[in-house]
Scaffold this active site. Structure first.
Site, PDB file in Angstrom:
ATOM      1  N   GLU A 210       0.885  -1.172   0.000  1.00 41.67           N
ATOM      2  CA  GLU A 210       0.000   0.000   0.000  1.00 41.67           C
ATOM      3  C   GLU A 210       0.916   1.214   0.000  1.00 41.67           C
ATOM      4  O   GLU A 210       1.450   1.595   1.044  1.00 41.67           O
ATOM      5  CB  GLU A 210      -0.891  -0.022   1.254  1.00 41.67           C
ATOM      6  CG  GLU A 210      -1.922  -1.132   1.256  1.00 41.67           C
ATOM      7  CD  GLU A 210      -3.117  -0.846   0.340  1.00 41.67           C
ATOM      8  OE1 GLU A 210      -3.348   0.328   0.008  1.00 41.67           O
ATOM      9  OE2 GLU A 210      -3.806  -1.802  -0.044  1.00 41.67           O
ATOM     10  N   CYS A 244      -2.207   9.435   2.593  1.00 41.97           N
ATOM     11  CA  CYS A 244      -1.729   8.846   1.331  1.00 41.97           C
ATOM     12  C   CYS A 244      -2.633   9.214   0.165  1.00 41.97           C
ATOM     13  O   CYS A 244      -2.149   9.340  -0.952  1.00 41.97           O
ATOM     14  CB  CYS A 244      -1.616   7.339   1.463  1.00 41.97           C
ATOM     15  SG  CYS A 244      -3.166   6.573   1.945  1.00 41.97           S
TER      16      CYS A 244
HETATM   17  P1  NAD Z   1       8.108   4.659   5.150  1.00 44.15           P
HETATM   18  O1  NAD Z   1       8.127   3.856   3.900  1.00 44.15           O
HETATM   19  O2  NAD Z   1       9.258   5.530   5.439  1.00 44.15           O
HETATM   20  O3  NAD Z   1       7.963   3.708   6.441  1.00 44.15           O
HETATM   21  C1  NAD Z   1       6.924   2.745   6.551  1.00 44.15           C
HETATM   22  C2  NAD Z   1       7.402   1.625   7.475  1.00 44.15           C
HETATM   23  O4  NAD Z   1       8.526   0.990   6.881  1.00 44.15           O
HETATM   24  C3  NAD Z   1       7.818   2.087   8.873  1.00 44.15           C
HETATM   25  O5  NAD Z   1       7.329   1.142   9.814  1.00 44.15           O
HETATM   26  C4  NAD Z   1       9.339   2.056   8.804  1.00 44.15           C
HETATM   27  O6  NAD Z   1       9.940   1.712  10.025  1.00 44.15           O
HETATM   28  C5  NAD Z   1       9.620   0.965   7.782  1.00 44.15           C
HETATM   29  N1  NAD Z   1      10.857   1.205   7.018  1.00 44.15           N
HETATM   30  C6  NAD Z   1      11.397   2.419   6.691  1.00 44.15           C
HETATM   31  N2  NAD Z   1      12.525   2.242   5.959  1.00 44.15           N
HETATM   32  C7  NAD Z   1      12.692   0.912   5.828  1.00 44.15           C
HETATM   33  C8  NAD Z   1      13.687   0.106   5.172  1.00 44.15           C
HETATM   34  N3  NAD Z   1      14.708   0.630   4.515  1.00 44.15           N
HETATM   35  N4  NAD Z   1      13.545  -1.237   5.232  1.00 44.15           N
HETATM   36  C9  NAD Z   1      12.489  -1.805   5.883  1.00 44.15           C
HETATM   37  N5  NAD Z   1      11.547  -1.097   6.521  1.00 44.15           N
HETATM   38  C10 NAD Z   1      11.626   0.243   6.496  1.00 44.15           C
HETATM   39  O7  NAD Z   1       6.735   5.455   5.089  1.00 44.15           O
HETATM   40  P2  NAD Z   1       6.215   6.538   6.113  1.00 44.15           P
HETATM   41  O8  NAD Z   1       7.056   7.764   5.968  1.00 44.15           O
HETATM   42  O9  NAD Z   1       6.031   5.926   7.448  1.00 44.15           O
HETATM   43  O10 NAD Z   1       4.754   6.808   5.515  1.00 44.15           O
HETATM   44  C11 NAD Z   1       4.516   7.720   4.502  1.00 44.15           C
HETATM   45  C12 NAD Z   1       4.325   7.037   3.173  1.00 44.15           C
HETATM   46  O11 NAD Z   1       3.375   6.001   3.292  1.00 44.15           O
HETATM   47  C13 NAD Z   1       3.783   7.955   2.113  1.00 44.15           C
HETATM   48  O12 NAD Z   1       4.455   7.707   0.907  1.00 44.15           O
HETATM   49  C14 NAD Z   1       2.320   7.565   1.995  1.00 44.15           C
HETATM   50  O13 NAD Z   1       1.736   7.836   0.755  1.00 44.15           O
HETATM   51  C15 NAD Z   1       2.402   6.111   2.265  1.00 44.15           C
HETATM   52  N6  NAD Z   1       1.128   5.630   2.765  1.00 44.15           N
HETATM   53  C16 NAD Z   1       0.374   4.820   1.995  1.00 44.15           C
HETATM   54  C17 NAD Z   1      -0.858   4.392   2.444  1.00 44.15           C
HETATM   55  C18 NAD Z   1      -1.727   3.498   1.647  1.00 44.15           C
HETATM   56  O14 NAD Z   1      -2.663   2.945   2.208  1.00 44.15           O
HETATM   57  N7  NAD Z   1      -1.490   3.317   0.355  1.00 44.15           N
HETATM   58  C19 NAD Z   1      -1.303   4.794   3.700  1.00 44.15           C
HETATM   59  C20 NAD Z   1      -0.496   5.624   4.445  1.00 44.15           C
HETATM   60  C21 NAD Z   1       0.726   6.032   3.983  1.00 44.15           C
END
Ligand code: NAD
Length: 456
Positions: A210, A244
Protein backbone atom coordinates in the site's frame (compact mmCIF):
# COMPACT_ATOMS: atom_id res chain seq x y z
CA UNK A 1 21.42 -8.08 14.47
CA UNK A 2 18.48 -9.10 16.66
CA UNK A 3 16.68 -12.13 15.34
CA UNK A 4 12.95 -12.59 15.42
CA UNK A 5 12.99 -16.29 14.63
CA UNK A 6 11.85 -17.28 18.16
CA UNK A 7 8.59 -15.30 17.69
CA UNK A 8 8.17 -16.71 14.23
CA UNK A 9 8.71 -20.30 15.41
CA UNK A 10 6.19 -19.82 18.22
CA UNK A 11 3.62 -18.47 15.77
CA UNK A 12 4.29 -21.23 13.27
CA UNK A 13 3.62 -23.90 15.86
CA UNK A 14 0.53 -22.08 17.11
CA UNK A 15 -0.74 -21.87 13.54
CA UNK A 16 -0.22 -25.61 13.17
CA UNK A 17 -2.61 -26.25 16.08
CA UNK A 18 -5.34 -25.04 13.66
CA UNK A 19 -6.96 -22.95 16.39
CA UNK A 20 -6.79 -19.79 14.27
CA UNK A 21 -8.75 -21.53 11.52
CA UNK A 22 -11.76 -22.03 13.75
CA UNK A 23 -14.42 -19.48 12.82
CA UNK A 24 -15.57 -18.85 16.38
CA UNK A 25 -11.93 -18.29 17.44
CA UNK A 26 -11.57 -15.62 14.75
CA UNK A 27 -14.84 -13.91 15.64
CA UNK A 28 -13.93 -14.00 19.31
CA UNK A 29 -10.54 -12.42 18.51
CA UNK A 30 -12.20 -9.64 16.50
CA UNK A 31 -14.66 -8.99 19.31
CA UNK A 32 -11.82 -8.81 21.82
CA UNK A 33 -9.99 -6.35 19.58
CA UNK A 34 -13.11 -4.21 19.24
CA UNK A 35 -13.77 -4.12 22.99
CA UNK A 36 -10.13 -3.33 23.76
CA UNK A 37 -10.15 -0.40 21.34
CA UNK A 38 -13.46 0.89 22.66
CA UNK A 39 -12.19 0.74 26.23
CA UNK A 40 -9.04 2.63 25.28
CA UNK A 41 -10.34 5.39 23.04
CA UNK A 42 -9.08 8.13 25.35
CA UNK A 43 -5.48 6.83 25.74
CA UNK A 44 -5.37 6.36 21.96
CA UNK A 45 -6.64 9.90 21.26
CA UNK A 46 -4.17 11.28 23.82
CA UNK A 47 -1.30 9.41 22.16
CA UNK A 48 -2.28 10.72 18.72
CA UNK A 49 -2.40 14.23 20.18
CA UNK A 50 1.13 13.78 21.56
CA UNK A 51 2.60 12.31 18.39
CA UNK A 52 0.89 14.45 15.74
CA UNK A 53 -1.28 16.99 17.56
CA UNK A 54 -4.35 15.25 16.09
CA UNK A 55 -7.58 16.71 17.40
CA UNK A 56 -9.92 14.32 19.19
CA UNK A 57 -12.38 14.70 16.31
CA UNK A 58 -9.79 13.68 13.71
CA UNK A 59 -8.28 10.96 15.90
CA UNK A 60 -11.69 9.42 16.54
CA UNK A 61 -13.11 9.65 13.01
CA UNK A 62 -10.01 8.78 11.00
CA UNK A 63 -8.27 6.29 13.26
CA UNK A 64 -10.64 4.76 15.80
CA UNK A 65 -14.15 4.84 14.33
CA UNK A 66 -12.94 3.59 10.97
CA UNK A 67 -11.44 0.40 12.48
CA UNK A 68 -14.37 -0.16 14.85
CA UNK A 69 -16.71 -0.06 11.85
CA UNK A 70 -14.41 -2.35 9.87
CA UNK A 71 -14.40 -4.92 12.68
CA UNK A 72 -18.19 -4.82 12.94
CA UNK A 73 -18.56 -5.26 9.18
CA UNK A 74 -16.07 -8.13 9.17
CA UNK A 75 -17.75 -9.98 12.05
CA UNK A 76 -21.13 -9.64 10.31
CA UNK A 77 -19.89 -11.12 7.05
CA UNK A 78 -17.12 -13.49 8.07
CA UNK A 79 -19.19 -16.65 8.06
CA UNK A 80 -20.22 -16.19 4.44
CA UNK A 81 -16.74 -15.09 3.28
CA UNK A 82 -15.01 -18.05 4.93
CA UNK A 83 -17.35 -20.72 3.55
CA UNK A 84 -16.03 -22.95 0.77
CA UNK A 85 -17.72 -21.79 -2.43
CA UNK A 86 -19.14 -24.19 -4.97
CA UNK A 87 -18.34 -23.03 -8.50
CA UNK A 88 -19.36 -24.29 -11.93
CA UNK A 89 -17.76 -27.34 -13.52
CA UNK A 90 -17.28 -27.58 -17.30
CA UNK A 91 -18.86 -30.36 -19.33
CA UNK A 92 -15.38 -31.76 -20.02
CA UNK A 93 -15.17 -32.59 -16.28
CA UNK A 94 -18.49 -34.41 -16.10
CA UNK A 95 -19.02 -36.34 -12.89
CA UNK A 96 -17.04 -33.95 -10.76
CA UNK A 97 -17.84 -30.83 -8.75
CA UNK A 98 -15.64 -27.79 -8.03
CA UNK A 99 -15.00 -25.74 -4.90
CA UNK A 100 -12.88 -22.85 -3.69
CA UNK A 101 -11.64 -23.12 -0.12
CA UNK A 102 -10.30 -19.86 1.34
CA UNK A 103 -7.44 -20.71 3.69
CA UNK A 104 -5.10 -18.56 5.76
CA UNK A 105 -1.50 -18.11 4.61
CA UNK A 106 -0.03 -18.78 8.05
CA UNK A 107 2.28 -16.32 9.77
CA UNK A 108 1.98 -12.81 8.36
CA UNK A 109 4.00 -9.63 8.76
CA UNK A 110 2.35 -6.20 8.86
CA UNK A 111 4.55 -3.09 8.62
CA UNK A 112 2.79 0.22 9.28
CA UNK A 113 3.59 3.89 8.62
CA UNK A 114 3.24 6.92 10.92
CA UNK A 115 0.56 9.08 9.28
CA UNK A 116 -2.45 7.14 10.61
CA UNK A 117 -0.35 5.07 12.98
CA UNK A 118 -3.21 3.29 14.72
CA UNK A 119 -5.60 2.79 11.82
CA UNK A 120 -2.92 1.51 9.45
CA UNK A 121 -1.64 -1.05 11.96
CA UNK A 122 -5.11 -2.28 12.94
CA UNK A 123 -6.94 -2.32 9.58
CA UNK A 124 -4.66 -4.98 8.04
CA UNK A 125 -4.67 -6.89 11.33
CA UNK A 126 -8.46 -7.22 11.05
CA UNK A 127 -7.99 -8.94 7.67
CA UNK A 128 -5.21 -11.17 8.98
CA UNK A 129 -7.33 -12.33 11.94
CA UNK A 130 -10.50 -12.72 9.87
CA UNK A 131 -8.73 -14.98 7.40
CA UNK A 132 -7.29 -17.12 10.22
CA UNK A 133 -3.64 -16.06 10.26
CA UNK A 134 -1.12 -15.28 12.97
CA UNK A 135 0.51 -11.84 12.70
CA UNK A 136 3.57 -9.88 13.67
CA UNK A 137 2.97 -6.13 13.48
CA UNK A 138 5.67 -3.49 13.34
CA UNK A 139 4.17 -0.04 13.96
CA UNK A 140 6.02 3.14 13.05
CA UNK A 141 8.93 4.45 15.11
CA UNK A 142 8.02 8.04 14.17
CA UNK A 143 4.86 8.00 16.31
CA UNK A 144 6.32 6.37 19.45
CA UNK A 145 3.48 7.21 21.87
CA UNK A 146 0.78 5.66 19.72
CA UNK A 147 2.98 2.66 18.91
CA UNK A 148 3.61 2.22 22.64
CA UNK A 149 -0.12 2.24 23.47
CA UNK A 150 -0.75 -0.23 20.66
CA UNK A 151 2.10 -2.47 21.83
CA UNK A 152 0.64 -2.46 25.36
CA UNK A 153 -2.97 -3.21 24.34
CA UNK A 154 -2.35 -6.13 21.99
CA UNK A 155 -0.65 -8.46 24.55
CA UNK A 156 -3.55 -7.78 26.92
CA UNK A 157 -5.86 -9.63 24.54
CA UNK A 158 -3.67 -11.92 22.43
CA UNK A 159 -0.73 -14.19 23.28
CA UNK A 160 2.48 -13.51 21.38
CA UNK A 161 2.26 -16.90 19.67
CA UNK A 162 -0.88 -15.57 17.92
CA UNK A 163 -0.43 -11.79 17.48
CA UNK A 164 2.83 -10.03 18.35
CA UNK A 165 3.85 -6.38 18.19
CA UNK A 166 7.50 -5.62 17.55
CA UNK A 167 8.56 -2.02 18.00
CA UNK A 168 11.55 -0.43 16.31
CA UNK A 169 12.79 1.41 13.25
CA UNK A 170 14.44 0.47 10.00
CA UNK A 171 16.81 -2.12 11.54
CA UNK A 172 13.88 -3.86 13.19
CA UNK A 173 12.02 -3.98 9.87
CA UNK A 174 15.12 -5.31 8.19
CA UNK A 175 15.62 -8.00 10.84
CA UNK A 176 11.97 -9.03 10.47
CA UNK A 177 12.38 -9.20 6.71
CA UNK A 178 15.20 -11.72 7.20
CA UNK A 179 12.56 -14.19 8.38
CA UNK A 180 10.43 -16.31 6.10
CA UNK A 181 6.88 -15.06 6.59
CA UNK A 182 3.95 -16.51 4.66
CA UNK A 183 2.62 -13.07 3.72
CA UNK A 184 3.88 -9.49 4.00
CA UNK A 185 1.50 -6.54 4.15
CA UNK A 186 3.34 -3.22 3.89
CA UNK A 187 2.01 0.32 4.04
CA UNK A 188 4.50 3.11 3.39
CA UNK A 189 6.50 4.96 0.78
CA UNK A 190 7.34 3.89 -2.76
CA UNK A 191 11.15 3.59 -2.17
CA UNK A 192 10.69 1.41 0.93
CA UNK A 193 8.02 -0.60 -0.94
CA UNK A 194 10.77 -1.61 -3.36
CA UNK A 195 13.02 -2.72 -0.46
CA UNK A 196 10.15 -4.82 0.94
CA UNK A 197 9.43 -6.46 -2.39
CA UNK A 198 13.08 -7.29 -2.91
CA UNK A 199 13.29 -8.89 0.53
CA UNK A 200 10.06 -10.80 -0.09
CA UNK A 201 11.33 -12.02 -3.47
CA UNK A 202 14.14 -13.97 -1.78
CA UNK A 203 11.53 -16.31 -0.30
CA UNK A 204 8.87 -15.76 -2.97
CA UNK A 205 6.65 -14.40 -0.21
CA UNK A 206 3.46 -12.83 -1.53
CA UNK A 207 3.05 -9.14 -0.72
CA UNK A 208 0.52 -6.37 -0.55
CA UNK A 209 2.14 -2.97 -0.99
CA UNK A 210 0.00 0.00 0.00
CA UNK A 211 2.13 2.86 -1.27
CA UNK A 212 1.70 6.50 -2.22
CA UNK A 213 2.43 8.99 -4.97
CA UNK A 214 0.97 12.15 -6.42
CA UNK A 215 -2.84 12.02 -6.46
CA UNK A 216 -4.37 14.63 -8.79
CA UNK A 217 -7.56 16.54 -8.17
CA UNK A 218 -9.23 17.88 -11.30
CA UNK A 219 -11.82 20.65 -11.12
CA UNK A 220 -13.62 21.00 -14.43
CA UNK A 221 -15.38 24.14 -15.63
CA UNK A 222 -18.87 22.71 -14.94
CA UNK A 223 -18.16 21.68 -11.34
CA UNK A 224 -20.12 22.87 -8.31
CA UNK A 225 -17.24 25.11 -7.27
CA UNK A 226 -18.34 26.01 -3.78
CA UNK A 227 -18.90 22.41 -2.74
CA UNK A 228 -15.74 21.29 -4.53
CA UNK A 229 -13.72 23.88 -2.63
CA UNK A 230 -15.00 22.66 0.74
CA UNK A 231 -14.53 18.97 -0.02
CA UNK A 232 -11.05 19.49 -1.44
CA UNK A 233 -9.94 21.72 1.44
CA UNK A 234 -10.99 19.06 3.93
CA UNK A 235 -9.40 16.18 1.95
CA UNK A 236 -6.15 18.03 1.51
CA UNK A 237 -5.70 19.56 4.96
CA UNK A 238 -7.06 16.81 7.22
CA UNK A 239 -4.03 15.42 9.06
CA UNK A 240 -2.08 18.39 7.62
CA UNK A 241 -1.97 16.76 4.19
CA UNK A 242 -0.19 13.71 5.58
CA UNK A 243 -2.71 11.33 4.02
CA UNK A 244 -1.73 8.85 1.33
CA UNK A 245 -4.86 9.71 -0.67
CA UNK A 246 -4.83 13.47 -0.03
CA UNK A 247 -5.19 15.49 -3.24
CA UNK A 248 -1.51 16.12 -3.98
CA UNK A 249 -2.08 18.84 -6.55
CA UNK A 250 -4.96 20.68 -8.16
CA UNK A 251 -5.60 20.62 -11.87
CA UNK A 252 -7.98 23.56 -12.50
CA UNK A 253 -9.80 24.45 -15.69
CA UNK A 254 -8.52 27.85 -16.78
CA UNK A 255 -12.02 29.33 -16.98
CA UNK A 256 -12.90 28.73 -13.33
CA UNK A 257 -9.48 28.98 -11.72
CA UNK A 258 -9.84 32.43 -10.15
CA UNK A 259 -13.41 31.83 -8.96
CA UNK A 260 -12.58 28.43 -7.52
CA UNK A 261 -9.58 29.77 -5.61
CA UNK A 262 -11.76 32.43 -3.99
CA UNK A 263 -14.14 29.73 -2.76
CA UNK A 264 -11.13 27.69 -1.67
CA UNK A 265 -9.71 30.53 0.42
CA UNK A 266 -13.11 30.88 2.11
CA UNK A 267 -13.38 27.15 2.72
CA UNK A 268 -9.97 27.10 4.45
CA UNK A 269 -11.02 29.97 6.70
CA UNK A 270 -14.28 28.23 7.58
CA UNK A 271 -12.52 24.97 8.41
CA UNK A 272 -9.41 26.24 10.22
CA UNK A 273 -10.07 29.89 11.14
CA UNK A 274 -8.48 33.19 10.12
CA UNK A 275 -5.14 32.15 11.63
CA UNK A 276 -4.68 28.40 11.21
CA UNK A 277 -1.29 28.58 12.96
CA UNK A 278 -3.13 29.50 16.13
CA UNK A 279 -5.69 26.72 15.71
CA UNK A 280 -4.75 24.26 18.46
CA UNK A 281 -6.43 21.43 16.53
CA UNK A 282 -4.35 21.63 13.36
CA UNK A 283 -2.22 18.49 12.97
CA UNK A 284 1.53 19.01 13.05
CA UNK A 285 4.20 17.72 10.71
CA UNK A 286 5.59 14.46 11.99
CA UNK A 287 9.28 15.40 12.21
CA UNK A 288 11.74 18.26 11.82
CA UNK A 289 13.11 16.58 8.69
CA UNK A 290 9.69 16.47 7.01
CA UNK A 291 8.98 20.04 8.21
CA UNK A 292 12.18 21.29 6.53
CA UNK A 293 11.47 19.28 3.38
CA UNK A 294 8.02 20.87 3.11
CA UNK A 295 9.26 24.41 3.87
CA UNK A 296 11.70 24.12 0.99
CA UNK A 297 8.70 24.08 -1.41
CA UNK A 298 7.24 27.36 -0.18
CA UNK A 299 9.15 29.45 -2.73
CA UNK A 300 7.89 27.41 -5.69
CA UNK A 301 5.62 29.41 -8.04
CA UNK A 302 3.55 32.18 -6.44
CA UNK A 303 2.24 32.06 -2.91
CA UNK A 304 -1.52 32.64 -3.02
CA UNK A 305 -2.81 31.39 0.34
CA UNK A 306 -1.05 30.70 3.66
CA UNK A 307 2.69 30.10 3.71
CA UNK A 308 3.18 30.80 7.44
CA UNK A 309 4.95 28.22 9.57
CA UNK A 310 5.81 27.58 13.20
CA UNK A 311 9.05 25.65 13.48
CA UNK A 312 8.81 25.07 17.20
CA UNK A 313 5.40 23.39 16.92
CA UNK A 314 6.14 21.92 13.47
CA UNK A 315 3.00 23.48 11.99
CA UNK A 316 2.58 24.67 8.42
CA UNK A 317 -0.68 26.45 7.66
CA UNK A 318 -2.85 25.46 4.68
CA UNK A 319 -0.95 26.83 1.70
CA UNK A 320 -1.75 27.22 -1.99
CA UNK A 321 0.87 27.84 -4.67
CA UNK A 322 -0.05 29.00 -8.17
CA UNK A 323 1.99 29.46 -11.37
CA UNK A 324 3.31 25.93 -10.89
CA UNK A 325 4.69 23.75 -13.68
CA UNK A 326 5.64 20.07 -13.73
CA UNK A 327 9.28 21.18 -13.49
CA UNK A 328 9.01 22.71 -10.00
CA UNK A 329 10.58 20.69 -7.14
CA UNK A 330 7.14 20.37 -5.48
CA UNK A 331 5.90 18.41 -8.50
CA UNK A 332 8.68 15.81 -8.42
CA UNK A 333 7.47 13.61 -5.51
CA UNK A 334 4.49 13.08 -3.25
CA UNK A 335 4.14 16.24 -1.10
CA UNK A 336 2.62 14.70 2.04
CA UNK A 337 1.96 18.04 3.72
CA UNK A 338 -0.50 20.97 3.75
CA UNK A 339 0.83 22.62 0.60
CA UNK A 340 -1.30 22.52 -2.53
CA UNK A 341 0.22 23.43 -5.90
CA UNK A 342 -2.10 24.46 -8.71
CA UNK A 343 -1.74 23.52 -12.37
CA UNK A 344 -4.22 24.71 -14.98
CA UNK A 345 -5.58 23.25 -18.21
CA UNK A 346 -7.63 24.41 -21.16
CA UNK A 347 -9.12 21.14 -22.37
CA UNK A 348 -9.68 17.99 -20.33
CA UNK A 349 -7.47 16.11 -22.81
CA UNK A 350 -4.49 18.26 -21.72
CA UNK A 351 -5.09 17.34 -18.07
CA UNK A 352 -5.41 13.65 -18.98
CA UNK A 353 -2.11 13.73 -20.91
CA UNK A 354 -0.40 15.64 -18.07
CA UNK A 355 -1.46 13.04 -15.50
CA UNK A 356 -0.82 10.10 -17.79
CA UNK A 357 2.78 11.17 -18.39
CA UNK A 358 3.47 10.46 -14.72
CA UNK A 359 3.35 7.35 -12.52
CA UNK A 360 -0.09 5.85 -11.93
CA UNK A 361 -1.67 7.69 -8.97
CA UNK A 362 -3.00 6.04 -5.81
CA UNK A 363 -6.09 8.25 -6.00
CA UNK A 364 -7.70 10.64 -8.45
CA UNK A 365 -10.50 13.09 -7.81
CA UNK A 366 -12.67 14.68 -10.47
CA UNK A 367 -15.17 17.46 -9.86
CA UNK A 368 -17.53 17.68 -12.80
CA UNK A 369 -21.28 17.41 -13.39
CA UNK A 370 -20.79 16.02 -16.88
CA UNK A 371 -21.23 12.26 -17.34
CA UNK A 372 -19.12 12.31 -20.49
CA UNK A 373 -16.20 14.07 -18.78
CA UNK A 374 -16.44 11.60 -15.89
CA UNK A 375 -16.47 8.70 -18.34
CA UNK A 376 -13.52 10.07 -20.29
CA UNK A 377 -11.33 10.51 -17.20
CA UNK A 378 -12.28 7.09 -15.78
CA UNK A 379 -11.62 5.39 -19.12
CA UNK A 380 -8.37 7.09 -19.95
CA UNK A 381 -6.43 7.33 -16.68
CA UNK A 382 -5.30 4.35 -14.64
CA UNK A 383 -5.22 4.94 -10.89
CA UNK A 384 -5.84 3.04 -7.66
CA UNK A 385 -9.27 4.46 -6.83
CA UNK A 386 -10.91 7.77 -6.12
CA UNK A 387 -14.05 9.86 -6.10
CA UNK A 388 -16.20 11.84 -8.46
CA UNK A 389 -17.21 15.10 -6.76
CA UNK A 390 -15.52 14.22 -3.47
CA UNK A 391 -12.12 13.47 -1.97
CA UNK A 392 -10.76 10.69 0.26
CA UNK A 393 -14.19 9.21 1.10
CA UNK A 394 -13.77 6.10 -1.08
CA UNK A 395 -11.21 4.89 1.45
CA UNK A 396 -13.84 4.59 4.17
CA UNK A 397 -16.22 2.24 2.35
CA UNK A 398 -15.83 -1.47 3.19
CA UNK A 399 -17.46 -2.28 -0.17
CA UNK A 400 -14.62 -0.65 -2.13
CA UNK A 401 -11.28 -2.51 -2.10
CA UNK A 402 -8.58 0.07 -1.44
CA UNK A 403 -5.14 -0.03 -3.05
CA UNK A 404 -2.85 1.34 -5.72
CA UNK A 405 -1.69 0.28 -9.15
CA UNK A 406 1.77 0.43 -10.69
CA UNK A 407 4.10 2.39 -8.43
CA UNK A 408 1.22 3.37 -6.11
CA UNK A 409 0.87 -0.21 -4.92
CA UNK A 410 0.08 -3.87 -5.40
CA UNK A 411 -3.09 -5.49 -4.03
CA UNK A 412 -5.92 -3.99 -2.03
CA UNK A 413 -7.87 -4.36 1.21
CA UNK A 414 -10.81 -3.19 3.38
CA UNK A 415 -14.03 -5.18 3.86
CA UNK A 416 -14.03 -8.46 1.96
CA UNK A 417 -10.92 -7.20 0.18
CA UNK A 418 -8.98 -7.64 3.44
CA UNK A 419 -10.27 -11.18 3.93
CA UNK A 420 -9.34 -12.05 0.35
CA UNK A 421 -5.91 -10.45 0.65
CA UNK A 422 -5.01 -12.55 3.67
CA UNK A 423 -6.49 -15.76 2.23
CA UNK A 424 -5.16 -18.18 -0.31
CA UNK A 425 -7.93 -19.57 -2.50
CA UNK A 426 -7.44 -23.31 -2.71
CA UNK A 427 -9.18 -24.74 -5.79
CA UNK A 428 -10.48 -28.28 -5.40
CA UNK A 429 -12.08 -30.62 -7.90
CA UNK A 430 -14.05 -33.50 -6.35
CA UNK A 431 -14.23 -36.37 -8.83
CA UNK A 432 -16.73 -39.19 -8.93
CA UNK A 433 -15.63 -42.82 -8.61
CA UNK A 434 -18.94 -44.13 -9.95
CA UNK A 435 -17.72 -44.02 -13.56
CA UNK A 436 -14.57 -43.16 -15.45
CA UNK A 437 -14.86 -41.45 -18.84
CA UNK A 438 -12.61 -43.11 -21.41
CA UNK A 439 -11.98 -39.89 -23.39
CA UNK A 440 -9.23 -38.65 -21.12
CA UNK A 441 -6.93 -41.60 -21.78
CA UNK A 442 -4.64 -41.91 -24.81
CA UNK A 443 -5.58 -45.56 -25.51
CA UNK A 444 -9.21 -44.88 -26.52
CA UNK A 445 -9.89 -46.19 -30.03
CA UNK A 446 -10.19 -43.23 -32.46
CA UNK A 447 -9.89 -41.03 -29.35
CA UNK A 448 -8.71 -37.85 -31.01
CA UNK A 449 -11.61 -37.75 -33.48
CA UNK A 450 -14.12 -38.45 -30.75
CA UNK A 451 -12.75 -35.65 -28.62
CA UNK A 452 -12.76 -33.24 -31.55
CA UNK A 453 -16.41 -34.07 -32.33
CA UNK A 454 -17.29 -33.53 -28.67
CA UNK A 455 -15.47 -30.18 -28.48
CA UNK A 456 -16.61 -28.87 -31.94
P1 NAD B 1 8.11 4.66 5.15
O1 NAD B 1 8.13 3.86 3.90
O2 NAD B 1 9.26 5.53 5.44
O3 NAD B 1 7.96 3.71 6.44
C1 NAD B 1 6.92 2.75 6.55
C2 NAD B 1 7.40 1.62 7.47
O4 NAD B 1 8.53 0.99 6.88
C3 NAD B 1 7.82 2.09 8.87
O5 NAD B 1 7.33 1.14 9.81
C4 NAD B 1 9.34 2.06 8.80
O6 NAD B 1 9.94 1.71 10.03
C5 NAD B 1 9.62 0.97 7.78
N1 NAD B 1 10.86 1.21 7.02
C6 NAD B 1 11.40 2.42 6.69
N2 NAD B 1 12.52 2.24 5.96
C7 NAD B 1 12.69 0.91 5.83
C8 NAD B 1 13.69 0.11 5.17
N3 NAD B 1 14.71 0.63 4.52
N4 NAD B 1 13.55 -1.24 5.23
C9 NAD B 1 12.49 -1.81 5.88
N5 NAD B 1 11.55 -1.10 6.52
C10 NAD B 1 11.63 0.24 6.50
O7 NAD B 1 6.74 5.46 5.09
P2 NAD B 1 6.22 6.54 6.11
O8 NAD B 1 7.06 7.76 5.97
O9 NAD B 1 6.03 5.93 7.45
O10 NAD B 1 4.75 6.81 5.52
C11 NAD B 1 4.52 7.72 4.50
C12 NAD B 1 4.32 7.04 3.17
O11 NAD B 1 3.37 6.00 3.29
C13 NAD B 1 3.78 7.95 2.11
O12 NAD B 1 4.46 7.71 0.91
C14 NAD B 1 2.32 7.56 1.99
O13 NAD B 1 1.74 7.84 0.76
C15 NAD B 1 2.40 6.11 2.27
N6 NAD B 1 1.13 5.63 2.76
C16 NAD B 1 0.37 4.82 2.00
C17 NAD B 1 -0.86 4.39 2.44
C18 NAD B 1 -1.73 3.50 1.65
O14 NAD B 1 -2.66 2.94 2.21
N7 NAD B 1 -1.49 3.32 0.35
C19 NAD B 1 -1.30 4.79 3.70
C20 NAD B 1 -0.50 5.62 4.45
C21 NAD B 1 0.73 6.03 3.98
Amino acid sequence: MVTYSPILKKQQSFFRTEKTKDLSFRIDALEKLRSKIKANEQPLMDALRTDLNKSEFDAYTTEIMIVLEEIKFTINHLQSWAKPRKVKTPITHIGSSSYIYPEPYGVTLIIAPWNYPFQLAVAPLIGAIAAGNCAVIKPSELTPTTSEVFAKLIPEIFPEEYIAVVQGGVETSQALLEEKFDYIFFTGSVPVGKVIMEAAAKNLTPVTLELGGKSPCIVHEDANLKLAAKRIAWGKFVNAGQTCVAPDYLYLHKGIKARFLQFFQKAIKELYGEKPLENQNFTRIVSERHFQRLCSFLDNGELLIGGNTNQERLIIEPTVLTEITWEHPIMQDEIFGPILPVLEYESIEDAIVGIDNHPKPLALYLFSESESIQKKVLNQITFGGGCINDTVYHLGSPHLPFGGVGTSGIGSYHGKGSFDTFSHEKSILKQTTRFDLPFRYPNLKDGLNKIKKFIK
